[in-house]
Design a protein around this motif. Structure first.
Motif, PDB file in Angstrom:
ATOM      1  N   ALA A   1       0.823  -1.356   0.040  1.00  0.00           N
ATOM      2  CA  ALA A   1       0.081   0.006  -0.124  1.00  0.00           C
ATOM      3  C   ALA A   1       0.918   1.404   0.184  1.00  0.00           C
ATOM      4  N   MET A   2       2.404   1.064   0.474  1.00  0.00           N
ATOM      5  CA  MET A   2       3.164   2.094   0.489  1.00  0.00           C
ATOM      6  C   MET A   2       3.653   2.490  -0.656  1.00  0.00           C
ATOM      7  N   ASN A   3       2.945   2.725  -1.727  1.00  0.00           N
ATOM      8  CA  ASN A   3       3.653   3.184  -3.059  1.00  0.00           C
ATOM      9  C   ASN A   3       4.423   2.119  -3.656  1.00  0.00           C
ATOM     10  N   HIS A   4       3.938   0.773  -3.529  1.00  0.00           N
ATOM     11  CA  HIS A   4       4.728  -0.331  -4.023  1.00  0.00           C
ATOM     12  C   HIS A   4       3.667  -1.214  -5.097  1.00  0.00           C
ATOM     13  N   GLN A   5       2.921  -0.546  -5.934  1.00  0.00           N
ATOM     14  CA  GLN A   5       1.918  -1.247  -6.342  1.00  0.00           C
ATOM     15  C   GLN A   5       2.362  -1.973  -7.768  1.00  0.00           C
ATOM     16  N   ARG A   6       3.377  -1.672  -8.016  1.00  0.00           N
ATOM     17  CA  ARG A   6       4.070  -2.614  -9.269  1.00  0.00           C
ATOM     18  C   ARG A   6       4.485  -3.745  -8.903  1.00  0.00           C
ATOM     19  N   GLY A   7       4.219  -4.460  -7.728  1.00  0.00           N
ATOM     20  CA  GLY A   7       4.550  -5.898  -7.442  1.00  0.00           C
ATOM     21  C   GLY A   7       5.900  -5.863  -7.028  1.00  0.00           C
ATOM     22  N   CYS A   8       6.467  -7.104  -6.867  1.00  0.00           N
ATOM     23  CA  CYS A   8       7.815  -7.336  -6.163  1.00  0.00           C
ATOM     24  C   CYS A   8       8.765  -6.925  -7.027  1.00  0.00           C
ATOM     25  N   ALA A   9       9.573  -5.900  -6.539  1.00  0.00           N
ATOM     26  CA  ALA A   9      11.034  -5.385  -7.222  1.00  0.00           C
ATOM     27  C   ALA A   9      12.003  -6.434  -7.430  1.00  0.00           C
ATOM     28  N   PHE A  10      11.958  -7.450  -6.746  1.00  0.00           N
ATOM     29  CA  PHE A  10      12.822  -8.713  -7.034  1.00  0.00           C
ATOM     30  C   PHE A  10      12.537  -9.558  -8.197  1.00  0.00           C
ATOM     31  N   ILE A  11      11.168  -9.893  -8.255  1.00  0.00           N
ATOM     32  CA  ILE A  11      10.589 -10.631  -9.264  1.00  0.00           C
ATOM     33  C   ILE A  11      10.745  -9.917 -10.762  1.00  0.00           C
ATOM     34  N   ASN A  12      10.394  -8.649 -10.475  1.00  0.00           N
ATOM     35  CA  ASN A  12      10.636  -7.598 -11.692  1.00  0.00           C
ATOM     36  C   ASN A  12      11.785  -7.713 -12.300  1.00  0.00           C
ATOM     37  N   ALA A  13      12.767  -7.551 -11.094  1.00  0.00           N
ATOM     38  CA  ALA A  13      14.193  -7.464 -11.904  1.00  0.00           C
ATOM     39  C   ALA A  13      14.894  -8.862 -12.277  1.00  0.00           C
ATOM     40  N   LEU A  14      14.418  -9.823 -11.676  1.00  0.00           N
ATOM     41  CA  LEU A  14      14.768 -11.059 -12.195  1.00  0.00           C
ATOM     42  C   LEU A  14      14.254 -11.281 -13.569  1.00  0.00           C
ATOM     43  N   ALA A  15      13.153 -10.938 -14.076  1.00  0.00           N
ATOM     44  CA  ALA A  15      12.614 -11.023 -15.389  1.00  0.00           C
ATOM     45  C   ALA A  15      13.539 -10.322 -16.342  1.00  0.00           C
ATOM     46  N   GLU A  16      14.223  -9.462 -16.080  1.00  0.00           N
ATOM     47  CA  GLU A  16      15.213  -8.602 -16.602  1.00  0.00           C
ATOM     48  C   GLU A  16      16.705  -8.824 -16.712  1.00  0.00           C
ATOM     49  N   LEU A  17      16.867  -9.271 -15.572  1.00  0.00           N
ATOM     50  CA  LEU A  17      18.444  -9.615 -15.722  1.00  0.00           C
ATOM     51  C   LEU A  17      18.380 -11.289 -16.248  1.00  0.00           C
ATOM     52  N   THR A  18      18.637 -11.273 -17.611  1.00  0.00           N
ATOM     53  CA  THR A  18      18.594 -12.402 -18.199  1.00  0.00           C
ATOM     54  C   THR A  18      20.067 -13.423 -18.150  1.00  0.00           C
ATOM     55  N   ASP A  19      20.892 -12.677 -18.083  1.00  0.00           N
ATOM     56  CA  ASP A  19      22.470 -13.060 -17.732  1.00  0.00           C
ATOM     57  C   ASP A  19      22.498 -13.886 -16.574  1.00  0.00           C
ATOM     58  N   GLU A  20      22.587 -14.843 -16.546  1.00  0.00           N
ATOM     59  CA  GLU A  20      22.509 -15.824 -15.187  1.00  0.00           C
ATOM     60  C   GLU A  20      23.963 -15.447 -14.472  1.00  0.00           C
ATOM     61  N   SER A  21      25.024 -14.641 -15.017  1.00  0.00           N
ATOM     62  CA  SER A  21      25.794 -14.593 -14.085  1.00  0.00           C
ATOM     63  C   SER A  21      25.994 -13.109 -13.320  1.00  0.00           C
ATOM     64  N   HIS A  22      24.960 -12.440 -13.536  1.00  0.00           N
ATOM     65  CA  HIS A  22      24.541 -11.175 -13.039  1.00  0.00           C
ATOM     66  C   HIS A  22      24.568 -11.136 -11.526  1.00  0.00           C
ATOM     67  N   PRO A  23      25.424 -10.265 -10.755  1.00  0.00           N
ATOM     68  CA  PRO A  23      25.317 -10.262  -9.412  1.00  0.00           C
ATOM     69  C   PRO A  23      24.181 -10.151  -8.966  1.00  0.00           C
ATOM     70  N   GLY A  24      23.082  -9.425  -9.327  1.00  0.00           N
ATOM     71  CA  GLY A  24      21.726  -8.925  -8.795  1.00  0.00           C
ATOM     72  C   GLY A  24      20.854 -10.344  -8.746  1.00  0.00           C
ATOM     73  N   ARG A  25      21.223 -11.298  -9.556  1.00  0.00           N
ATOM     74  CA  ARG A  25      20.356 -12.343  -9.564  1.00  0.00           C
ATOM     75  C   ARG A  25      20.399 -13.335  -8.155  1.00  0.00           C
TER      76      ARG A  25
END
Length: 205
Positions: free
Chosen positions: A112-136
């Protein structure tokens, strides 16, 4: 409180980055843009411009866009855990099932606190397709952490099949985030808590 300490709990951020005022502004700006517009859609030029700094300053502080992405995810992780711990603060230590239910309350207030776009981690995982990316790895560890938290409290409560049920609770938690972001539930928190108790096999006391 010093704003640099509000960002990462100290003057040093993820990876030992010195959180100068410029670094704080860059991270705040990048966090907003990455979450609302997408990681791949936002370049360093846009981030620098929006933050009111030069690209050189951005690279001096964070080294690369990839490291800025990692800092964003680490910051998001710290924000969520701080919010969760605050939500759990008044739940007695000897009431693990109530702690589990409070996680879903915390999720509702977080979304409810301005996070209506869902989970930032799952959103990021969908974009970080390089399996070696440190964010994954950071994303995977965040989800494993929550699953383990469920497992620990189920075990503490003496619930049978704690490991299997912790996996179901994690899936429920993630599904609730999606349902909320898509406006698919009129009272997502109540539904989540009722379903959680069904999974656990207990009745709320």
């Amino acid at each position: 409180m010093d704003k640099t300490k509000m960002i990462h709990g100290s003057e040093r951020g993820h990876g030992g980055i010195k959180m100068t005022p410029a670094a704080v502004k860059i991270l705040e700006t990048a966090s907003h843009l990455f979450y609302w517009k997408g990681i791949n859609a936002v370049g360093v030029e846009t981030i620098a411009s929006e933050a009111g700094v030069t690209k050189k300053t951005l690279y001096d502080r964070f080294g690369s866009k990839d490291q800025l992405i990692v800092a964003y995810l680490a910051h998001r992780d710290e924000q969520w855990k701080t919010h969760l711990h605050q939500s759990l603060a008044n739940v007695p230590a000897n009431e693990p099932l109530h702690k589990i239910l409070r996680i879903f309350d915390a999720l509702g207030s977080w979304l409810a606190m301005n996070h209506q776009r869902g989970c930032a981690f799952i959103n990021a995982l969908a974009e970080l397709t390089d399996e070696s990316h440190p964010g994954r790895m950071l994303i995977f560890e965040e989800k494993k952490w929550l699953k383990q938290l469920f497992a620990d409290w189920l075990t503490q409560a003496g619930v049978e099949e704690a490991e299997a049920k912790s996996e179901k609770l994690l899936i429920l938690h993630e599904g609730g985030t999606v349902a909320y972001s898509m406006n698919l539930s009129t009272d997502v928190v109540t539904t989540l808590k009722e379903t959680a108790m069904s999974i656990i096999g207990e009745t709320e006391k």
